[in-house]
Enzyme design. Structure first.
Site, PDB file in Angstrom:
ATOM      1  N   GLY A  22       0.109  -1.649   6.377  1.00  0.00           N
ATOM      2  CA  GLY A  22      -0.897  -0.602   6.516  1.00  0.00           C
ATOM      3  C   GLY A  22      -2.249  -1.218   6.852  1.00  0.00           C
ATOM      4  O   GLY A  22      -2.352  -2.421   7.121  1.00  0.00           O
ATOM      5  N   ALA A  23      -3.292  -0.394   6.849  1.00  0.00           N
ATOM      6  CA  ALA A  23      -4.653  -0.897   7.074  1.00  0.00           C
ATOM      7  C   ALA A  23      -5.629   0.123   6.502  1.00  0.00           C
ATOM      8  O   ALA A  23      -5.279   1.292   6.301  1.00  0.00           O
ATOM      9  CB  ALA A  23      -4.919  -1.093   8.561  1.00  0.00           C
ATOM     10  N   ASP A  24      -6.826  -0.355   6.221  1.00  0.00           N
ATOM     11  CA  ASP A  24      -7.868   0.553   5.732  1.00  0.00           C
ATOM     12  C   ASP A  24      -8.680   1.134   6.879  1.00  0.00           C
ATOM     13  O   ASP A  24      -9.097   2.285   6.829  1.00  0.00           O
ATOM     14  CB  ASP A  24      -8.757  -0.184   4.733  1.00  0.00           C
ATOM     15  CG  ASP A  24      -7.941  -0.647   3.552  1.00  0.00           C
ATOM     16  OD1 ASP A  24      -7.381   0.225   2.873  1.00  0.00           O
ATOM     17  OD2 ASP A  24      -7.800  -1.864   3.346  1.00  0.00           O
ATOM     18  N   GLU A  50      -1.171 -10.829   2.858  1.00  0.00           N
ATOM     19  CA  GLU A  50      -0.833 -10.015   4.040  1.00  0.00           C
ATOM     20  C   GLU A  50      -1.185 -10.755   5.331  1.00  0.00           C
ATOM     21  O   GLU A  50      -0.445 -10.689   6.320  1.00  0.00           O
ATOM     22  CB  GLU A  50      -1.588  -8.681   4.000  1.00  0.00           C
ATOM     23  CG  GLU A  50      -1.074  -7.736   2.928  1.00  0.00           C
ATOM     24  CD  GLU A  50      -1.902  -6.478   2.780  1.00  0.00           C
ATOM     25  OE1 GLU A  50      -1.352  -5.463   2.345  1.00  0.00           O
ATOM     26  OE2 GLU A  50      -3.110  -6.505   3.088  1.00  0.00           O
ATOM     27  N   LYS A 101      -7.629   6.558   9.488  1.00  0.00           N
ATOM     28  CA  LYS A 101      -7.926   5.119   9.524  1.00  0.00           C
ATOM     29  C   LYS A 101      -8.448   4.656  10.887  1.00  0.00           C
ATOM     30  O   LYS A 101      -8.928   3.527  11.000  1.00  0.00           O
ATOM     31  CB  LYS A 101      -6.660   4.329   9.177  1.00  0.00           C
ATOM     32  CG  LYS A 101      -5.964   4.748   7.876  1.00  0.00           C
ATOM     33  CD  LYS A 101      -6.706   4.263   6.681  1.00  0.00           C
ATOM     34  CE  LYS A 101      -6.026   4.518   5.354  1.00  0.00           C
ATOM     35  NZ  LYS A 101      -4.824   3.780   5.101  1.00  0.00           N
ATOM     36  N   THR A 142       1.107   3.638   2.274  1.00  0.00           N
ATOM     37  CA  THR A 142       1.816   3.958   3.522  1.00  0.00           C
ATOM     38  C   THR A 142       3.073   3.093   3.627  1.00  0.00           C
ATOM     39  O   THR A 142       4.146   3.568   3.995  1.00  0.00           O
ATOM     40  CB  THR A 142       0.887   3.743   4.740  1.00  0.00           C
ATOM     41  OG1 THR A 142      -0.387   4.327   4.445  1.00  0.00           O
ATOM     42  CG2 THR A 142       1.453   4.382   5.998  1.00  0.00           C
ATOM     43  N   GLY A 195      -6.152  -2.650  -1.235  1.00  0.00           N
ATOM     44  CA  GLY A 195      -5.288  -2.863  -2.405  1.00  0.00           C
ATOM     45  C   GLY A 195      -5.372  -4.283  -2.936  1.00  0.00           C
ATOM     46  O   GLY A 195      -4.659  -4.643  -3.866  1.00  0.00           O
ATOM     47  N   LYS A 218      -8.442  -4.773   6.085  1.00  0.00           N
ATOM     48  CA  LYS A 218      -7.392  -4.592   5.109  1.00  0.00           C
ATOM     49  C   LYS A 218      -7.878  -5.102   3.756  1.00  0.00           C
ATOM     50  O   LYS A 218      -8.946  -5.680   3.665  1.00  0.00           O
ATOM     51  CB  LYS A 218      -6.132  -5.364   5.543  1.00  0.00           C
ATOM     52  CG  LYS A 218      -5.482  -4.740   6.781  1.00  0.00           C
ATOM     53  CD  LYS A 218      -4.212  -5.430   7.223  1.00  0.00           C
ATOM     54  CE  LYS A 218      -3.191  -5.692   6.181  1.00  0.00           C
ATOM     55  NZ  LYS A 218      -2.792  -4.527   5.378  1.00  0.00           N
ATOM     56  N   GLY A 240       0.818  -1.219   0.000  1.00  0.00           N
ATOM     57  CA  GLY A 240       0.000   0.000   0.000  1.00  0.00           C
ATOM     58  C   GLY A 240       0.843   1.256   0.000  1.00  0.00           C
ATOM     59  O   GLY A 240       2.084   1.212   0.031  1.00  0.00           O
TER      60      GLY A 240
END
Ligand code: A5P
Length: 224
Positions: free
Chosen positions: A87-89, A108, A126, A32, A102, A99, A30
């Site tokens: 990262g995370a959503d 992951e 987030k 980040t 993407g 997550k 992602g």
């Protein structure tokens, strides 16, 4: 760079504090994580970090890491990872995650599960009280209709991610739920035949969440 991008970048750079010489690292996916990879690449190149090896969670991360000179290996070569940075959503107060924005959540989750430590890097947007992000569900093309029906029976509204295939060649059904009880839903969705993995992380939660703020502050939150 705008404030939001800077928030991602400072969270990503802070995660370098947890990286030590000789570590096997899980490399998430992602925008980040890209900042983390850039910082990691710089440290390796500058000689500040030695003998670090990365296990990429997607083809995209693999490509970026190679360009940055980060030594890579596969999960077959190293099945115990010291630290995974991803990262995370969305992140809730209990450190459950959504997550897969993407589309890389299957790999992951495998990488996070194989890791002794798991650190998530996010910008302040987030952090949520309640999940609202549609749950990404990776599905074999062959079973699309059947899986859609069962997701609907569970109260979900699945939507095919257009023009997208995962690294494994599967489709994603982004599935909106009004209420998300993370642990129950993660398990139930994965019980549907034809589902490979969904983007709820409630069983492998991070020990730390590093949050970057648009005003330039960065905070490390520890799981209680
Ligand atoms: C990839 O599939 C995702 O799980 C990402 O980790 C997540 O979408 C966060 O990405 P950004 O850092 O780009 O928001």
């Amino acid at each position: 760079m705008n404030n939001l991008e800077n928030a991602k970048k400072i969270a990503a750079e802070k995660a370098l504090d947890f990286v030590e010489n000789g570590m096997v690292l899980g490399l998430g996916t992602g925008s980040t994580v890209k900042y983390f990879l850039e910082a990691l690449g710089r440290e390796i190149k500058g000689g500040n970090l030695k003998e670090v090896i990365g296990i990429p969670s997607s083809k995209n991360t693999e490509r970026i890491s190679r360009e940055l000179g980060i030594p890579l290996a596969t999960l077959d070569e190293y099945h115990e990872i010291d630290l995974d940075v991803d990262g995370a959503d969305e992140v809730d107060e209990k450190f459950n995650l959504i997550k897969g924005g993407g589309g890389a959540h299957t790999r992951e989750k495998i990488v996070a599960t194989a890791s002794k430590k798991f650190v998530v890097i996010v910008d302040e947007r987030k952090l949520v009280g309640k999940f609202t992000f549609p749950v990404p569900v990776e599905v074999l093309k062959f079973s699309k209709k059947l899986v859609e029906d069962q997701l609907r029976e569970m109260g979900g509204v699945p939507k095919l991610r257009e023009n997208f295939l995962t690294d494994e060649g599967n489709i994603i059904l982004d599935t909106k739920f009004l209420v998300i009880q993370a642990e129950k839903l993660e398990v139930r969705i994965n019980e549907i035949s034809g589902v490979l993995e969904n983007g709820i992380f409630s069983r492998r939660k991070p020990e730390k969440v590093v949050v970057g703020y648009r005003d330039g502050k960065v905070k490390v939150m520890e799981r209680k």
